[in-house]
Motif scaffolding. Structure first.
Motif, PDB file in Angstrom:
ATOM      1  N   PHE A 322      -9.797  -2.435 -15.096  1.00  0.00           N
ATOM      2  CA  PHE A 322      -8.637  -1.952 -14.646  1.00  0.00           C
ATOM      3  C   PHE A 322      -8.600  -0.588 -15.301  1.00  0.00           C
ATOM      4  N   GLU A 323      -8.476   0.483 -14.618  1.00  0.00           N
ATOM      5  CA  GLU A 323      -8.116   1.682 -15.302  1.00  0.00           C
ATOM      6  C   GLU A 323      -6.796   2.464 -15.036  1.00  0.00           C
ATOM      7  N   ARG A 324      -6.260   3.217 -15.869  1.00  0.00           N
ATOM      8  CA  ARG A 324      -5.187   3.846 -15.755  1.00  0.00           C
ATOM      9  C   ARG A 324      -5.151   5.104 -14.734  1.00  0.00           C
ATOM     10  N   ASN A 325      -4.290   5.213 -14.012  1.00  0.00           N
ATOM     11  CA  ASN A 325      -4.106   6.303 -12.874  1.00  0.00           C
ATOM     12  C   ASN A 325      -5.256   6.092 -11.784  1.00  0.00           C
ATOM     13  N   ALA A 326      -5.944   5.220 -11.774  1.00  0.00           N
ATOM     14  CA  ALA A 326      -6.948   4.847 -10.761  1.00  0.00           C
ATOM     15  C   ALA A 326      -6.200   4.117  -9.297  1.00  0.00           C
ATOM     16  N   PRO A 327      -6.622   4.684  -8.178  1.00  0.00           N
ATOM     17  CA  PRO A 327      -6.050   4.135  -7.206  1.00  0.00           C
ATOM     18  C   PRO A 327      -6.340   2.561  -6.626  1.00  0.00           C
ATOM     19  N   TYR A 328      -5.486   2.004  -6.656  1.00  0.00           N
ATOM     20  CA  TYR A 328      -5.800   0.349  -6.041  1.00  0.00           C
ATOM     21  C   TYR A 328      -5.013   0.162  -4.955  1.00  0.00           C
ATOM     22  N   LYS A 329      -5.677  -0.799  -4.344  1.00  0.00           N
ATOM     23  CA  LYS A 329      -5.170  -1.250  -3.134  1.00  0.00           C
ATOM     24  C   LYS A 329      -3.872  -2.477  -3.133  1.00  0.00           C
ATOM     25  N   HIS A 330      -2.869  -2.246  -2.596  1.00  0.00           N
ATOM     26  CA  HIS A 330      -1.572  -3.281  -2.676  1.00  0.00           C
ATOM     27  C   HIS A 330      -2.094  -3.929  -1.313  1.00  0.00           C
ATOM     28  N   VAL A 331      -2.606  -5.061  -1.202  1.00  0.00           N
ATOM     29  CA  VAL A 331      -3.039  -5.795  -0.018  1.00  0.00           C
ATOM     30  C   VAL A 331      -1.925  -6.011   0.808  1.00  0.00           C
ATOM     31  N   ARG A 332      -0.708  -6.662   0.252  1.00  0.00           N
ATOM     32  CA  ARG A 332       0.232  -7.104   1.386  1.00  0.00           C
ATOM     33  C   ARG A 332       0.801  -5.748   2.153  1.00  0.00           C
ATOM     34  N   PHE A 333       0.874  -4.701   1.078  1.00  0.00           N
ATOM     35  CA  PHE A 333       1.323  -3.538   1.963  1.00  0.00           C
ATOM     36  C   PHE A 333       0.320  -2.775   2.831  1.00  0.00           C
ATOM     37  N   PHE A 339      -1.311   3.704 -11.039  1.00  0.00           N
ATOM     38  CA  PHE A 339      -0.188   3.319 -11.956  1.00  0.00           C
ATOM     39  C   PHE A 339      -0.404   4.136 -13.378  1.00  0.00           C
ATOM     40  N   SER A 340       0.395   4.980 -13.507  1.00  0.00           N
ATOM     41  CA  SER A 340       0.530   5.694 -14.698  1.00  0.00           C
ATOM     42  C   SER A 340       0.747   5.211 -16.124  1.00  0.00           C
ATOM     43  N   VAL A 353      -1.864   1.009 -21.913  1.00  0.00           N
ATOM     44  CA  VAL A 353      -3.278   0.980 -22.058  1.00  0.00           C
ATOM     45  C   VAL A 353      -4.135   1.754 -21.105  1.00  0.00           C
ATOM     46  N   ASP A 354      -5.209   2.332 -21.256  1.00  0.00           N
ATOM     47  CA  ASP A 354      -5.852   3.099 -20.524  1.00  0.00           C
ATOM     48  C   ASP A 354      -7.001   2.378 -19.828  1.00  0.00           C
ATOM     49  N   GLU A 355      -7.395   1.007 -20.376  1.00  0.00           N
ATOM     50  CA  GLU A 355      -8.366   0.279 -19.486  1.00  0.00           C
ATOM     51  C   GLU A 355      -8.094  -1.044 -19.950  1.00  0.00           C
ATOM     52  N   ALA A 356      -8.162  -2.209 -18.905  1.00  0.00           N
ATOM     53  CA  ALA A 356      -8.442  -3.418 -19.515  1.00  0.00           C
ATOM     54  C   ALA A 356      -9.500  -4.094 -18.735  1.00  0.00           C
TER      55      ALA A 356
END
Length: 526
Positions: A322-333, A339-340, A353-356
């Motif tokens: 998971f990376e900060r500020n990367a675009p991810y898909k909210h599947v239900r929407f 996420f900054s 955190v910058d990454e997890a």
């Protein structure tokens, strides 16, 4: 092995579960102590030390001395990254605990040596068995008089339906408690009652050597040798694979309050516990080492910080990074989000955190976008299953006690319901709002939090109902006639789904007979 795989392999994500008062929060705190995350033991209970991280941080928890919200804590220990989820032991919050179990790879069960296995622990163990989650048992409070250790092992096997294998063994208990023999590492750990310092251990490869007498005296040495011989004879050799399949539970003995036996548990745990495991989505099985990020929301918590009215959605990362500020898909929407300021928790100290990686738990600031069970992916359509909301068993009308604060009340109810603390139903007949919970304590928590976090006063009015059940049918006509006949007992839940509020078990079973084409569901997951 790539750096990416190595990061995932070093993660250990687990929950600590137990009956209230078995010493779960104390154990969590001692584990944090070894991880260097807090520096003073006793930080959870004492109010003098405000600056240390503790796991029970909501006001009402401090007053009652019970954990009601699942806390998430991460720290490094040696080469491992450990994520602990401390769950509420109180049965009124069992639902929160069941959901937490969907986000962990293994479990530590804490059992009080004097009380043995209690009802709540049995229920939680059933969930672990269903999910084949590996379990380690920690028998706590050996510095007090308790049951005979062999009787305890028999009780654990009988009550929790799991085979056990002691990996450490107590030398007496209560006033005469001398320490623990660590079978896993063949060491003798001698006990000195001190809550602040870690006790000495002595390398002890051969338990038959006469040196044992000098440490613990003749009669106890003889008993220890006989006990160990019996253990080796009765219980199978410990085998990590059987543990990982969930078929055998290693057992450790100690006293969390006196910081005794905890390090042995932790050292063995990081070695044998599973790293992140594959997760089953409706579409396919997701491997933690896939490149693409995916995860699901298993918990939403309002007002982590009383100064800011904000919710935090907890995401369990199932695969990838998971990376900060990367675009991810909210599947239900079906839309992309960034996420900054994702956060990771050290009890209530949170940091951006910058990454997890897969196995980690990340908090995302939430302004009402998330529901429990939502999935986030790098773009793939994935749905994770198995996050139940149970049918409530206690109901009350919620009324506004202060007409000037109607807005605050509405907002408070809205956020607390998103958290999954309780469920909100709107009666279709008179438009009144009904709160359904699994236990009485939840009403008190809601009332308290509405007042202290939203400045809204509510009052409860009694409502005698037996059960809420979600209804659906392919037979439109029958559904319409059912709703007409039961008009006073029809409500909708937060999602606008039809809910039938049955006022007695008899009425419910009659309804099921009279309307064969209607399906009655007792969890909201169908």
């Amino acid at each position: 092995m790539s750096e990416f795989s190595a990061e995932i392999k070093r993660r250990r994500t687990f929950a600590i579960i137990s009956h209230p008062d078995a010493g779960k929060t104390t154990l969590t705190e001692k584990l944090l102590l070894f991880g260097g995350a807090i520096h003073v033991a006793g930080a959870v209970k004492s109010n003098k030390i405000k600056k240390t991280a503790t796991s029970d941080w909501m006001e009402i928890e401090k007053q009652r001395g019970i954990s009601v919200a699942t806390s998430v804590m991460g720290f490094n220990y040696g080469d491992y990254k450990i994520n602990i989820l401390d769950t509420p032991g109180h049965q009124d919050f069992a639902e929160d605990t069941f959901r937490t179990l969907t986000a962990v790879d293994s479990v530590i069960i804490v059992i009080d040596a004097a009380k043995g296995v209690e009802a709540q622990t049995r229920k939680l163990m059933e969930v672990c068995r269903m999910r084949k989650t590996p379990v380690i048992v920690f028998v706590n409070k050996l510095d007090r008089e308790g049951k005979d250790p062999f009787d305890l092992l028999d009780e654990i096997e009988a009550e929790l339906h799991i085979h056990v294998r002691p990996l450490s063994w107590p030398i007496d208990m209560g006033q005469r408690f001398k320490g623990v023999y660590n079978i896993y590492e063949r060491k003798l750990n001698l006990y000195t009652p001190s809550k602040q310092y870690v006790t000495e251990n002595i390398e002890f490869k051969n338990i038959q050597s006469p040196e044992l007498e000098t440490h613990i005296g003749e009669s106890q040495a003889a008993k220890l040798r006989a006990d160990i011989e019996l253990i080796e004879g009765v219980y199978p050799e410990f085998d990590t694979d059987t543990y990982l399949k969930g078929d055998i539970a290693p057992v450790f003995f100690g006293s969390a309050l006196n910081n005794f036996g905890v390090k042995e548990l932790l050292d063995c745990f990081v070695r044998i516990a599973p790293s992140p495991r594959p997760v089953q989505a409706l579409e396919r099985t997701i491997e933690p080492e896939e490149e693409a990020f995916s995860g699901f929301i298993f918990k939403i918590h309002a007002n982590m910080d009383p100064n800011h009215r904000s919710c935090i959605a907890f995401v369990k990362i199932c695969s990838g990074r998971f990376e900060r500020n990367a675009p991810y898909k909210h599947v239900r929407f079906g839309k992309m989000m960034r996420f900054s300021s994702p956060t990771a928790f050290m009890a209530q100290k949170k940091e951006t955190v910058d990454e997890a990686y897969a196995g980690d738990i990340v908090g995302l600031p939430d302004t009402g976008n998330f529901k429990i069970g939502d999935s986030l992916t790098a773009g793939e359509e994935l749905h994770f299953k198995g996050l139940p909301s149970f049918s409530p068993e206690m109901f009350k009308y919620i009324e506004n006690a202060d007409p000037m604060k109607a807005k605050q009340l509405a907002k408070g109810i809205d956020q607390l319901m998103d958290e999954g603390v309780a469920q909100l139903f709107t009666n279709q007949f008179n438009g009144r709002k009904i709160i359904g919970t699994v236990g009485q304590l939840q009403f008190e928590v809601i009332q308290y939090r509405l007042l202290h976090e939203y400045g809204a006063q509510c009052k409860w009015e009694p409502l005698n109902l037996y059960k809420a059940c979600w209804i659906e049918s392919d037979n439109e006509e029958m559904l319409a006639s059912f709703k007409k006949r039961k008009a006073q007992y029809m409500a909708t839940d937060k999602e606008g789904r039809d809910v039938y509020l049955a006022d007695s078990g008899y009425v419910l079973s009659m309804a099921q007979q009279d309307f064969p084409d209607i399906r009655f569901h007792f969890t909201s997951e169908f």
